[in-house]
Design a protein around this motif. Structure first.
Motif, PDB file in Angstrom:
ATOM      1  N   SER A 103       6.155  -8.219 -24.731  1.00  0.00           N
ATOM      2  CA  SER A 103       5.026  -7.285 -24.713  1.00  0.00           C
ATOM      3  C   SER A 103       5.558  -5.868 -24.632  1.00  0.00           C
ATOM      4  N   GLY A 104       4.626  -4.908 -24.739  1.00  0.00           N
ATOM      5  CA  GLY A 104       4.917  -3.506 -24.473  1.00  0.00           C
ATOM      6  C   GLY A 104       6.058  -2.915 -25.278  1.00  0.00           C
TER       7      GLY A 104
ATOM      8  N   THR B 232       7.800   8.647 -19.682  1.00  0.00           N
ATOM      9  CA  THR B 232       6.800   8.679 -18.617  1.00  0.00           C
ATOM     10  C   THR B 232       5.818   7.538 -18.917  1.00  0.00           C
ATOM     11  N   PHE B 233       4.520   7.778 -18.815  1.00  0.00           N
ATOM     12  CA  PHE B 233       3.573   6.691 -19.029  1.00  0.00           C
ATOM     13  C   PHE B 233       3.560   6.243 -20.489  1.00  0.00           C
ATOM     14  N   VAL B 234       3.655   4.931 -20.663  1.00  0.00           N
ATOM     15  CA  VAL B 234       3.552   4.300 -21.975  1.00  0.00           C
ATOM     16  C   VAL B 234       2.464   3.232 -21.857  1.00  0.00           C
ATOM     17  N   ARG B 235       1.653   3.113 -22.872  1.00  0.00           N
ATOM     18  CA  ARG B 235       0.519   2.189 -22.799  1.00  0.00           C
ATOM     19  C   ARG B 235       0.996   0.739 -22.959  1.00  0.00           C
ATOM     20  N   THR B 236       1.340   0.138 -21.820  1.00  0.00           N
ATOM     21  CA  THR B 236       1.781  -1.251 -21.774  1.00  0.00           C
ATOM     22  C   THR B 236       1.024  -1.950 -20.650  1.00  0.00           C
ATOM     23  N   ASN B 237       1.393  -3.193 -20.384  1.00  0.00           N
ATOM     24  CA  ASN B 237       0.756  -3.955 -19.307  1.00  0.00           C
ATOM     25  C   ASN B 237       1.543  -3.909 -18.005  1.00  0.00           C
ATOM     26  N   ILE B 238       2.476  -2.971 -17.862  1.00  0.00           N
ATOM     27  CA  ILE B 238       3.358  -2.971 -16.694  1.00  0.00           C
ATOM     28  C   ILE B 238       2.608  -2.703 -15.390  1.00  0.00           C
ATOM     29  N   VAL B 239       1.477  -1.988 -15.458  1.00  0.00           N
ATOM     30  CA  VAL B 239       0.755  -1.687 -14.219  1.00  0.00           C
ATOM     31  C   VAL B 239       0.037  -2.913 -13.653  1.00  0.00           C
TER      32      VAL B 239
END
Length: 274
Positions: A17-18, A188-195
């Motif tokens: 993913s991501g 910095t912030f990347v639109r992935t599912n890590i959060v």
């Protein structure tokens, strides 16, 4: 400028993913063969299929980067499939962690975060670098702006990513003149599912999700910047203007960034009760 990222025999960890999936797809678009390694075999297979659809070749491999023996197996599987040693290794696998201050963050969270985010990269370098040193190639380690900004309530994640940054710089010194290019990616912030990671406090995850939606970059954009920079022989890739500002501010005034981060930390919601 080389074209190492084109036609590569590449290994990507955390490819399910991501950022990892975006690396695999872009390398395939560049004519590469990609071993797509992930802890989740289902998502690894999905990424391998995407690599095939993008014009390259893909092989899914289940792998826990925190386990040294599995990384040796990954290396051997990749070499058998390629018919040669890997020419490009992307140490990307990582998990999200954060939400509590030092002294309140559970030690199991520390250990799991360091096992994956730091030891996973150490294992990748330990296993693959000797082959690269002998045969040539490149290595891209995925760190984070957190490795030099150090936001509050993210100590385990910060420490891991700072370690990846230090390891990459050390490798660059040790491999100078060998024909091996080392690159470390610090987004910095990347639109992935890590959060949605296993070690993130729920309230911190919600706040991070909002910031990601508002300011996050598409992983494809970050990956393209990283691979193009790697082909140019660059060590550090800081692809966003916000991260570059913090990078230089931290170098010019080492106390300014921690103070600003501390003020920001006071605005964050308190963690969920244990």
């Amino acid at each position: 400028m080389t074209r190492r990222s084109f036609g590569a025999a590449a290994v990507v960890t955390g490819a399910g993913s991501g950022i990892g999936r975006a690396f695999a797809a872009e390398l395939a678009r560049r004519g590469g063969r990609v071993v797509c390694a992930d802890l989740d075999p289902t998502t690894a297979k999905e990424t391998a299929a995407l690599a095939e659809a993008a014009g390259g070749r893909g092989l899914a491999v289940e792998c826990d980067v925190s386990v040294e023996a599995q990384m040796w197996d990954l290396c051997e599987t990749a070499e058998r499939w390629f018919g040669e040693p890997a020419t490009l290794v992307i140490n990307n696998a990582g998990i999200g962690a954060g939400g509590r201050v030092v002294g309140e963050t559970p030690l199991p969270d520390w250990r799991r975060t360091l096992d994956v985010n730091l030891w996973g990269v150490i294992h990748g370098c330990h296993v693959f670098v000797p082959w690269l040193r002998e045969h040539g190639g490149g290595i891209v380690n995925v760190a984070s702006a957190a490795g030099f900004v150090h936001p509050p309530r993210m100590a385990a994640y910060n420490v891991a990513k700072a370690g990846v940054l230090a390891l990459s710089r050390t490798l660059a010194a040790e491999l100078a003149g060998t024909g091996v290019t080392v690159t470390v990616l610090c987004p910095t912030f990347v639109r992935t599912n890590i959060v949605s990671g296993e070690r993130i406090d729920a309230r911190a995850a919600r706040a991070a999700s909002v910031l990601m939606r508002l300011t996050g970059a598409a992983p494809e954009r970050i990956v393209t910047a990283a691979l193009d920079a790697h082909d140019r022989g660059r060590l550090h890739v800081v692809p966003r203007a916000d991260a570059r500002l913090l990078w230089w501010l931290g170098r010019l005034s080492p106390t300014a960034v921690p103070r600003a981060a501390g003020l920001l930390g006071r605005l964050l919601p308190p963690p969920d009760p244990a």
